[in-house]
Design an enzyme around this catalytic site. Structure first.
Site, PDB file in Angstrom:
ATOM      1  N   THR A 127       0.761  -1.181   0.112  1.00 42.41           N
ATOM      2  CA  THR A 127      -0.058  -0.042  -0.032  1.00 42.41           C
ATOM      3  C   THR A 127       0.710   1.281   0.028  1.00 42.41           C
ATOM      4  O   THR A 127       1.935   1.188   0.480  1.00 42.41           O
ATOM      5  CB  THR A 127      -0.938   0.074   1.174  1.00 42.41           C
ATOM      6  OG1 THR A 127      -1.440   1.290   1.398  1.00 42.41           O
ATOM      7  CG2 THR A 127      -0.183  -0.181   2.628  1.00 42.41           C
ATOM      8  N   TYR A 151      -1.873   0.960  10.609  1.00 46.93           N
ATOM      9  CA  TYR A 151      -2.119  -0.024   9.396  1.00 46.93           C
ATOM     10  C   TYR A 151      -0.950   0.051   8.523  1.00 46.93           C
ATOM     11  O   TYR A 151      -0.350  -1.028   8.275  1.00 46.93           O
ATOM     12  CB  TYR A 151      -3.365   0.549   8.651  1.00 46.93           C
ATOM     13  CG  TYR A 151      -3.667  -0.130   7.447  1.00 46.93           C
ATOM     14  CD1 TYR A 151      -3.909  -1.398   6.937  1.00 46.93           C
ATOM     15  CD2 TYR A 151      -2.993   0.799   6.288  1.00 46.93           C
ATOM     16  CE1 TYR A 151      -3.886  -1.858   5.823  1.00 46.93           C
ATOM     17  CE2 TYR A 151      -3.129   0.381   4.717  1.00 46.93           C
ATOM     18  CZ  TYR A 151      -3.615  -0.826   4.630  1.00 46.93           C
ATOM     19  OH  TYR A 151      -3.797  -1.313   3.390  1.00 46.93           O
TER      20      TYR A 151
HETATM   21  N1  LIG Z   1      -8.556  -0.948  -1.403  1.00 49.18           N
HETATM   22  C1  LIG Z   1      -7.607   0.047  -1.303  1.00 49.18           C
HETATM   23  O1  LIG Z   1      -7.399   1.067  -1.989  1.00 49.18           O
HETATM   24  C2  LIG Z   1      -6.187  -0.751  -1.139  1.00 49.18           C
HETATM   25  C3  LIG Z   1      -5.048   0.221  -0.928  1.00 49.18           C
HETATM   26  C4  LIG Z   1      -3.840  -0.156  -0.652  1.00 49.18           C
HETATM   27  C5  LIG Z   1      -3.580  -1.528  -0.452  1.00 49.18           C
HETATM   28  N2  LIG Z   1      -4.786  -2.434  -0.390  1.00 49.18           N
HETATM   29  C6  LIG Z   1      -4.577  -3.822   0.059  1.00 49.18           C
HETATM   30  O2  LIG Z   1      -5.133  -4.657  -0.879  1.00 49.18           O
HETATM   31  C7  LIG Z   1      -5.648  -5.780  -0.340  1.00 49.18           C
HETATM   32  C8  LIG Z   1      -7.164  -5.767  -0.613  1.00 49.18           C
HETATM   33  O3  LIG Z   1      -7.651  -4.794  -0.194  1.00 49.18           O
HETATM   34  P1  LIG Z   1      -9.230  -4.528  -0.328  1.00 49.18           P
HETATM   35  O4  LIG Z   1      -9.519  -3.278  -0.377  1.00 49.18           O
HETATM   36  O5  LIG Z   1      -9.861  -5.636  -1.355  1.00 49.18           O
HETATM   37  O6  LIG Z   1      -9.975  -5.215   1.147  1.00 49.18           O
HETATM   38  P2  LIG Z   1     -10.992  -6.154   1.640  1.00 49.18           P
HETATM   39  O7  LIG Z   1     -11.181  -6.133   3.173  1.00 49.18           O
HETATM   40  O8  LIG Z   1     -12.328  -5.656   0.622  1.00 49.18           O
HETATM   41  O9  LIG Z   1     -10.514  -7.693   1.096  1.00 49.18           O
HETATM   42  C9  LIG Z   1      -9.624  -8.338   2.180  1.00 49.18           C
HETATM   43  C10 LIG Z   1     -10.597  -9.541   2.317  1.00 49.18           C
HETATM   44  O10 LIG Z   1      -9.378 -10.489   2.979  1.00 49.18           O
HETATM   45  C11 LIG Z   1     -10.416 -11.426   3.878  1.00 49.18           C
HETATM   46  N3  LIG Z   1      -9.281 -11.542   4.979  1.00 49.18           N
HETATM   47  C12 LIG Z   1      -9.010 -10.953   5.909  1.00 49.18           C
HETATM   48  N4  LIG Z   1      -8.026 -11.756   6.709  1.00 49.18           N
HETATM   49  C13 LIG Z   1      -8.186 -12.939   6.426  1.00 49.18           C
HETATM   50  C14 LIG Z   1      -7.425 -13.977   6.869  1.00 49.18           C
HETATM   51  N5  LIG Z   1      -6.742 -14.120   7.991  1.00 49.18           N
HETATM   52  N6  LIG Z   1      -8.160 -15.383   6.419  1.00 49.18           N
HETATM   53  C15 LIG Z   1      -8.777 -15.058   5.112  1.00 49.18           C
HETATM   54  N7  LIG Z   1      -9.326 -14.152   4.802  1.00 49.18           N
HETATM   55  C16 LIG Z   1      -9.095 -13.074   5.178  1.00 49.18           C
HETATM   56  C17 LIG Z   1     -11.339 -10.686   4.461  1.00 49.18           C
HETATM   57  O11 LIG Z   1     -12.489 -11.339   4.843  1.00 49.18           O
HETATM   58  C18 LIG Z   1     -11.674  -9.664   3.019  1.00 49.18           C
HETATM   59  O12 LIG Z   1     -12.909 -10.267   2.141  1.00 49.18           O
HETATM   60  C19 LIG Z   1      -5.335  -5.592   1.117  1.00 49.18           C
HETATM   61  O13 LIG Z   1      -4.324  -6.398   1.305  1.00 49.18           O
HETATM   62  C20 LIG Z   1      -4.995  -4.153   1.202  1.00 49.18           C
HETATM   63  O14 LIG Z   1      -4.350  -4.036   2.472  1.00 49.18           O
HETATM   64  C21 LIG Z   1      -5.999  -1.710  -0.619  1.00 49.18           C
END
Ligand SMILES: NC(=O)c1ccc[n+]([C@@H]2O[C@H](COP(=O)([O-])OP(=O)(O)OC[C@H]3O[C@@H](n4cnc5c(N)ncnc54)[C@H](O)[C@@H]3O)[C@@H](O)[C@H]2O)c1
Length: 316
Positions: A127, A151
């Site tokens: 991120t 975070y």
């Molecule tokens: N959305 C953004 O703008 C953004 C920006 C930077 C980084 N990220 C990173 O991208 C990734 C996805 O983000 P997102 O926005 O899709 O988040 P999200 O919360 O929609 O998706 C994450 C999923 O992981 C699952 N999860 C979490 N811990 C788990 C575990 N221990 N075992 C099994 N499942 C688990 C959750 O149930 C969820 O469905 C993450 O790693 C986040 O840190 C997202």
């Protein structure tokens, strides 16, 4: 057929990666625990339309406690998206969810990945939050990360673990530092989702601080394309890439654009700046462009229009 694993497969970005892979004719094993950070019903909806496809297999559970030796047998690609996302909620009591889901879960995966003989690529979702308030804008990957949120600290720790397992055991890791991803299925705790929802409910949009903060917004299909390229580019292994939308936009300008898209003026409610939010983010994407052939395709106006269409179908 390539064996592909997607962790966090029911989340915003994970479900979009799964869908893109299925469209390409791939077989995918998705892993998700459907935790309640936000409504798990939304996560079920995210994967509802491909859930029944024979080429998609869902493993429901906490990735810290799965039998990874079996799951990773013959696996060639892992897209590791599962995490505890969200900057603001990472302070205080909820921090342990961040250490468990971001650091511990990644370590468990890396331990198993070091014995996965056929693994070609493990793409880690990092991120822009690792940068904190970077002084150099646009920010390049060599800048020393200084997160300003718990975070960001946990994601940086996980990214460093990936690097360590690459250097020590040769786990073929690629880290993608996403800059604010948006579009259909965006998480309900994220700004555009909240903004569009407020508009649909005819409520004022909550804006943290003066609205002059800037962000580099990345449309979801561009983030997905970056993942697919990262997993299939041998030169990407062991590297870190910024994945941004290609331009930096002031928040108030986004609101003006939103008003045009929804066709009515929007009410704004300024609230106190949130702790842990970076003031500005901007990605220098030249490394991703050069090595991954990454080039953002979707303009902010087009991307916001797509998210608005999806929001209307979700809530009306
Ligand atoms: N959305 C953004 O703008 C953004 C920006 C930077 C980084 N990220 C990173 O991208 C990734 C996805 O983000 P997102 O926005 O899709 O988040 P999200 O919360 O929609 O998706 C994450 C999923 O992981 C699952 N999860 C979490 N811990 C788990 C575990 N221990 N075992 C099994 N499942 C688990 C959750 O149930 C969820 O469905 C993450 O790693 C986040 O840190 C997202």
């Amino acid at each position: 057929m390539t064996k592909i694993i997607v962790t966090g497969a029911a989340g915003f970005i994970g479900s979009q990666i799964v869908e893109a892979l299925l469209k390409q004719g791939e077989e995918v094993i998705g892993i998700d625990e459907f935790n309640d950070y936000y409504n798990p019903g939304l996560k079920r909806k995210n994967i509802a339309h491909f859930h029944s496809l024979p080429r998609f297999q869902l493993i429901e559970g906490d990735m810290r406690f799965l039998d990874w030796q079996i799951i990773l047998k013959d696996a060639e690609i892992i897209y590791h998206q599962a995490a505890q996302a969200g900057v603001r909620a990472s302070w205080g009591q909820s921090f342990c969810a961040y250490t468990e889901r971001n650091i511990n879960a990644t370590q468990v995966l890396l331990e198993a990945a070091k014995d996965a003989k056929n693994l070609k690529s493990l793409v880690f979702a990092s991120t822009s939050s690792v940068y904190g308030d970077a002084e150099t804008l646009p920010t390049h990957e060599r800048i020393c990360p200084q997160p300003v949120s718990p975070y960001g600290i946990t994601k940086l720790a996980a990214e460093r673990l990936c690097e360590l397992y690459y250097k020590t055991f040769g786990v073929p890791v690629v880290a993608l530092r996403y800059f604010t991803v948006y579009g259909p299925r965006q998480r309900p705790d994220m700004a555009f989702h909240k903004f569009f929802k407020s508009i649909l409910q005819d409520e004022a949009i909550p804006i943290y601080g003066d609205g002059q903060q800037t962000r580099d917004f990345t449309f979801i299909s561009d983030a997905v394309a970056a993942n697919l390229a990262a997993a299939t580019t041998p030169a990407a292994v062991g590297e870190i890439f910024n994945i941004g939308g290609g331009s930096r936009v002031v928040l108030t300008e986004v609101l003006d654009m939103m008003a045009e898209i929804v066709g009515k003026p929007i009410k704004r409610n300024h609230i106190e700046k949130a702790m842990g939010d970076s003031r500005h983010t901007a990605a220098d994407i030249s490394k991703a462009r050069q090595i991954l052939g990454y080039q953002p395709q979707v303009s902010l106006r087009e991307g916001l229009t797509q998210e608005w269409q999806w929001m209307k179908s979700l809530y009306t």
